[in-house]
Scaffold this motif. Sequence first.
Motif, short mmCIF file in Angstrom:
data_model
loop_
_atom_site.label_atom_id
_atom_site.label_comp_id
_atom_site.label_asym_id
_atom_site.label_seq_id
_atom_site.Cartn_x
_atom_site.Cartn_y
_atom_site.Cartn_z
N PHE A 1 0.89 -1.17 0.00
CA PHE A 1 0.00 0.00 0.00
C PHE A 1 0.91 1.21 0.00
O PHE A 1 1.52 1.52 1.03
CB PHE A 1 -0.90 0.02 1.24
N PHE B 1 4.29 0.95 1.88
CA PHE B 1 4.17 0.02 3.00
C PHE B 1 3.95 -1.40 2.50
O PHE B 1 3.03 -1.67 1.71
CB PHE B 1 3.01 0.45 3.90
N ALA C 1 2.56 -4.70 2.90
CA ALA C 1 1.54 -5.36 3.72
C ALA C 1 1.66 -6.88 3.65
O ALA C 1 1.35 -7.58 4.61
CB ALA C 1 0.14 -4.93 3.29
N PRO D 1 -1.17 -10.55 14.92
CA PRO D 1 -1.55 -9.25 15.46
C PRO D 1 -2.23 -8.36 14.43
O PRO D 1 -2.15 -8.61 13.23
CB PRO D 1 -0.21 -8.64 15.90
N SER D 2 -2.89 -7.32 14.92
CA SER D 2 -3.56 -6.37 14.04
C SER D 2 -2.55 -5.72 13.10
O SER D 2 -1.45 -5.37 13.52
CB SER D 2 -4.24 -5.31 14.91
N GLY D 3 -2.92 -5.64 11.84
CA GLY D 3 -2.03 -5.01 10.86
C GLY D 3 -1.00 -5.95 10.27
O GLY D 3 -0.15 -5.54 9.48
N SER D 4 -1.10 -7.24 10.62
CA SER D 4 -0.07 -8.16 10.13
C SER D 4 -0.32 -8.61 8.69
O SER D 4 0.54 -9.26 8.09
CB SER D 4 0.00 -9.38 11.05
N GLY D 5 -1.50 -8.28 8.14
CA GLY D 5 -1.76 -8.60 6.73
C GLY D 5 -2.73 -9.75 6.51
O GLY D 5 -2.90 -10.22 5.39
N LYS D 6 -3.40 -10.19 7.58
CA LYS D 6 -4.31 -11.33 7.46
C LYS D 6 -5.44 -11.06 6.48
O LYS D 6 -5.72 -11.86 5.58
CB LYS D 6 -4.90 -11.67 8.84
N SER D 7 -6.11 -9.92 6.66
CA SER D 7 -7.21 -9.58 5.75
C SER D 7 -6.70 -9.43 4.33
O SER D 7 -7.30 -9.93 3.37
CB SER D 7 -7.88 -8.28 6.17
N THR D 8 -5.60 -8.72 4.20
CA THR D 8 -5.05 -8.48 2.87
C THR D 8 -4.78 -9.81 2.17
O THR D 8 -5.07 -9.98 0.99
CB THR D 8 -3.76 -7.65 2.98
N GLU E 1 -12.44 -12.56 10.09
CA GLU E 1 -12.89 -12.26 11.45
C GLU E 1 -14.41 -12.24 11.57
O GLU E 1 -15.01 -11.22 11.93
CB GLU E 1 -12.32 -10.92 11.91
N HIS F 1 -9.60 -14.40 15.71
CA HIS F 1 -8.95 -14.22 17.00
C HIS F 1 -9.47 -15.24 18.01
O HIS F 1 -9.13 -15.18 19.18
CB HIS F 1 -9.21 -12.81 17.54
#
Lengths: 245, 224
Positions: A14, A17, A19, A38-45, A165, A197
Amino acid sequence: MTPVISINHLSKRFGTFLALDNIDLNIETGEVVCVIGPSGSGKSTLIRCINLLETFEHPGAVAVDGTPVKKDKNLTRIRENVGMVFQSFNLFPHLTVCQNISLAPMRVRKKTKNEATEHALSLLKQVGIESQADKYPDQLSGGQQQRVAIARALAMEPKVLLFDEPTSSLDPEMVGEVLDVMRQLAKSGVTMVVVTHEMGFAREVADRVAFMDKGKIVEIGTPSDIFDNAQEQRTRNFLSAILAH
Amino acid sequence: MSLVETFFNWEVFVSSFPLLLSGLRVTISLGAVSIVAGLVLGLTIALIRLYGVRPAQLVARLFIDLFRSIPILVLLIVVYYALPFVGLNLSAFMSAALSLTLVSAAYTAEIFRAGIEAVPRGQFEASFALGLNYRQMMWDVILPQAVRIVIPPLTGNCINVIKDTALASVVAMPDLVKQATQAQALEANPTPLIAAAFMYIAILLPLVYLVGQMEKKSRRASAR
Ligand SMILES: Nc1ncnc2c1ncn2[C@@H]1O[C@H](COP(=O)(O)OP(=O)(O)OP(=O)(O)O)[C@@H](O)[C@H]1O
Ligand SMILES: [Mg+2]
């Protein structure tokens, strides 16, 4: 046998950055893979690249059932075969529960209204809310809405279901009913990739658990490999932080 | 002469009524044609503006900005009096309808764009994830939701279009204003003008009220 999902050298930026950082992952038919981190680690991406809700860069490659995922005429065909369940449900608010489920089968699979409705009702029964068929989404509880969203994804009879999630925006007392439905699906052999989670669910249901951090899959293995026997310090730190919570 | 006899003269009203009625018909048909054509054109332009190829997007944007900045009266005069010099002779009705449509389409396009952009991103993503193509997503998912959002501002735009039809009297359109001034000259009495004013109010007041109600309702809904 070719894996139902194969991901090779997948990177995603992005802006500047990074991701996703050179991800490799194959998922076999019938497998349930939980992705934690953790949050922001790229799971959704990561899972959004599988149906190209996010684009990714060359030379990364994703294939579903052997077909490369890219912006061409095969894309809607691939998306038909990859169901997705979102954290925020994303039901269509102007359509009834039944119409939410039958829309895509009618438009994309060209089913008749009767066929699609009948199938929708049987799916609603499967997720335990057949009595709500004619209500609108905003008349349902969060847990019910998410079960409708699962039924909507199932209606296309996808080869894979992606969950991002699915229980994170639910009130605690509704988490169980959604996890129950997902547990049933897993048992019936549906291929699933679940970002979650819910460590209890992952331990119980997953065939493999992938731990992600900073855009990489740090570690992947059976639930006991990860939860009881993590090799990487980062994994252990994450898990102990979560369990202390 | 008393005030009542001057401004609310019953006999004058009765004798000018047929003329006023024919003017009203013209006003309403001009308004209706312009509103409908403006809606279709405006939605098309909004979709091009949002999803067209780059050059088409630029053209759409230019169209929107251009017709929102030109005064309708000027546009009308250009269409009616200037276009004949390049061999384009449009009737008074056509000129007026064209001008009103172009301007209304520009505003409508902006309204639709805002409406479509107000539909949450998750709705687009859910549609794509189900395998719907662009057209199916738009028709079945996005536009039905956008329409709900845009109905109050669109109704507001309709009010403006109907009001602006009055400008057509300058190109000799026999609309309500034109007929009223005609009748006033004929009868040497301003009653027809007053009657025309009330006719505009009778059409527009309910719409104004409706917009107010809808806005109140959507404020309540978003406060929830
Ligand atoms: N559209 C975007 N534009 C810019 N940055 C983005 C965008 N989407 C995600 N990111 C960034 O990419 C990183 C990975 O995001 P992602 O949503 O995949 O994380 P995640 O692991 O799903 O986190 P969470 O548990 O909070 O959902 C984050 O740092 C996020 O800020
Ligand atoms: Mg996420």
